[in-house]
Write a protein that holds these residues in place. Structure first.
Motif, short mmCIF file in Angstrom:
data_model
loop_
_atom_site.label_atom_id
_atom_site.label_comp_id
_atom_site.label_asym_id
_atom_site.label_seq_id
_atom_site.Cartn_x
_atom_site.Cartn_y
_atom_site.Cartn_z
N TYR A 167 -21.93 12.95 11.00
CA TYR A 167 -22.11 13.25 9.57
C TYR A 167 -23.55 13.13 9.12
O TYR A 167 -24.29 12.27 9.61
N LEU A 225 -25.19 12.21 5.47
CA LEU A 225 -24.80 11.67 4.16
C LEU A 225 -26.03 11.63 3.26
O LEU A 225 -27.12 11.25 3.72
N ILE A 262 -17.22 6.13 2.51
CA ILE A 262 -17.77 6.82 1.34
C ILE A 262 -17.18 6.24 0.06
O ILE A 262 -17.88 6.00 -0.93
N ARG A 277 -21.65 14.76 1.71
CA ARG A 277 -21.34 14.65 3.14
C ARG A 277 -21.34 16.05 3.75
O ARG A 277 -20.71 16.96 3.21
#
Ligand code: NDP
Ligand code: HSE
Length: 438
Positions: free
Chosen positions: A356, A358, A416, A431
């Motif tokens: 990911y 972020l 999150i 994201r």
């Protein structure tokens, strides 16, 4: 030589016009390949008076496509209208009348293909749909025939030309989203309703088709996790570049022991990978098979003649098989109809594992990064890279940008949720999933 095969084209827009032009320009080559001439004798449009991309000399033009489907002398119907209601009725009628069908309509195949192919099987006719996925790239044929010795492990691709064109123009020239979308529409790349492109629905239709022919499973559009490009901001494109990544709208499907995952969403890809360098309206599809390894297919994903190239190659295939016993034709979905796996498990996106990117808006003061790192560590997520972007003059909050290693989506959702609840952060965490790809 036998008489030319008579073809009715339903829809003479971007693709239909291209099909007529290519058939006429390359008539000799096409006849040499097909063994018979291919002649468009009838075509349908909505407005008879509209200016066309092709000449309509030598064909009968009508506003009533069903009249063409009902003609006894038409052997092949080419559906290039789009949508899933009228097109469905026309295609089903063509099949029940014993006519072969060629279509570029991915929405129709993704949503109604199971029913259409079952009817075509019964009627002993072909329904060919090469142009439905990745425009001019012969990806259906490559998977269905060229890779038929393999167990396909996964498929990943940039399969929407409009979104790739938009993302490329935004990154390379700093152009605004809306302005580039208008250009994609003028160039004939976009769907009649362009939200299908920018919200990822068109790519999800195409991934549904690719997954079915790659894994031997029924078409299941509802099992595709779908996210478009409308929430991508310029700053994310820039931050991704600083980490060494490009953002692409990617379709990804994998068959594993856990089940089948199918997802389309913006994806960070390391900038050195071939697929990260596929720009403009070009598409590319990576297919990984157990015997061949990874293979890559590249070409124009939309536009009049690239798409016509795929439609005409289907027409040639259909004409070649007119004399072949229906039982011995290449199966519509690559696997024999009675060998399709119907009990397959489709994975929910929460079960899927990716890396990911972020972006977190947080107060520019000591301890915030430590709190975020603690939450990620407690949810089993390890950080690959982190960078804090200084806020502009007068703005209190900075952007903290992170790259993580691979983790299941459900663990990322939990992290999150906890980061968004911190008093020092504000707004939603941005994201974007990341894939390393070969
Ligand atoms: P266009 O809108 O350019 O052409 C559609 C054609 O169908 C036009 O001739 C239109 O008539 C006619 N038509 C539209 N609605 C109706 C209706 N309700 N009844 C009868 N006729 C109708 O679309 P495209 O050529 O771009 O797309 C056609 C198909 O190909 C779609 O399924 C699309 O998803 C698919 N496709 C498109 C690609 C592309 O690059 N454009 C690439 C790959 C697939 P009129 O011209 O008079 O308005
Ligand atoms: N709107 C589609 C695209 C057309 O942009 O990819 C090709 O399928």
């Amino acid at each position: 030589m036998l008489d030319p095969v008579k073809v009715g084209v339903l829809g003479l827009g971007t693709v239909g016009g291209g099909v007529v032009n290519v058939l006429r320009r390359n008539a000799q080559e096409i006849t040499r390949r097909a063994g018979r001439g291919i002649q468009v004798t009838h075509a349908s449009v909505r407005e008879l008076s509209k200016k066309r991309l092709c000449s309509t000399n030598g064909m009968i033009l009508t506003e009533h496509p069903m009249d063409i489907v009902n003609r006894d002398d038409i052997e092949v119907v080419v559906e290039l209208i789009g949508g899933t209601s009228r097109a469905f009725d026309l295609v089903m009628k063509a099949i029940s009348s014993g006519k072969h069908v060629v279509t570029a309509n991915k929405a129709l195949i993704a949503l109604h293909g199971n029913q259409i192919f079952a009817e075509a099987q019964k009627a002993g006719v072909n329904v060919a749909f090469e142009a439905a996925v990745a425009g001019g790239i012969p990806i259906i044929k490559a998977i269905r025939e060229g890779l038929s010795g393999n167990k396909i492990n996964w498929v990943a691709g940039i399969i929407n030309g409009t979104t790739n064109f938009i993302l490329s123009e935004m990154r390379e020239k700093g152009r605004a989203f809306g302005e580039v979308l208008k250009e994609a529409q003028a160039l004939g790349y976009a769907e009649a309703d362009p939200t299908f492109d920018v919200e990822g629905i068109d790519a999800a239709h195409k991934l549904t088709i690719l997954s079915a022919i790659a894994f031997g499973i029924p078409l299941n559009f509802n099992a595709v996790y779908t996210e478009g490009i409308t929430k991508i901001e310029r700053m994310d494109v820039e931050y991704a570049e600083q980490f060494g990544y490009r953002i692409k709208h990617l379709g990804f499907a994998r068959m594993s022991e856990q089940g089948v995952e199918m997802r389309v969403h913006p994806t960070l890809i390391p900038h050195g990978r071939l697929i990260a360098n596929v720009n403009g309206v070009m598409n590319a599809v990576l297919v990984n098979g157990d015997a061949v390894g990874s293979t890559l297919y590249y070409g124009a994903g939309a536009g009049s003649e690239p798409t016509a190239s795929a439609v005409v190659s289907d027409l040639v295939d259909v004409v070649r098989t007119l004399t072949v016993d229906p039982e011995n034709r290449v199966p519509h979905l690559a696997f024999q109809p009675d060998a399709i796996s119907r009990n397959v498990r489709f994975l929910d996106i929460s079960e899927v594992e990716t890396a990911y990117y972020l972006r977190i808006r947080a107060d520019d003061r000591p301890g915030v990064l430590a709190d975020i790192a603690r939450i990620l560590s407690e949810t089993g997520i390890s950080i690959e890279a982190v960078s804090q972007k200084e806020p502009p003059e007068g703005v209190k909050q900075a952007n903290i940008v992170l790259l993580t290693h691979r983790v299941k989506e459900k663990h990322m959702n939990e992290a999150i949720r906890r980061i968004e609840a911190l008093p020092q952060t504000s707004g939603q965490v941005k994201r974007i999933r990341a894939e390393m790809l070969p």
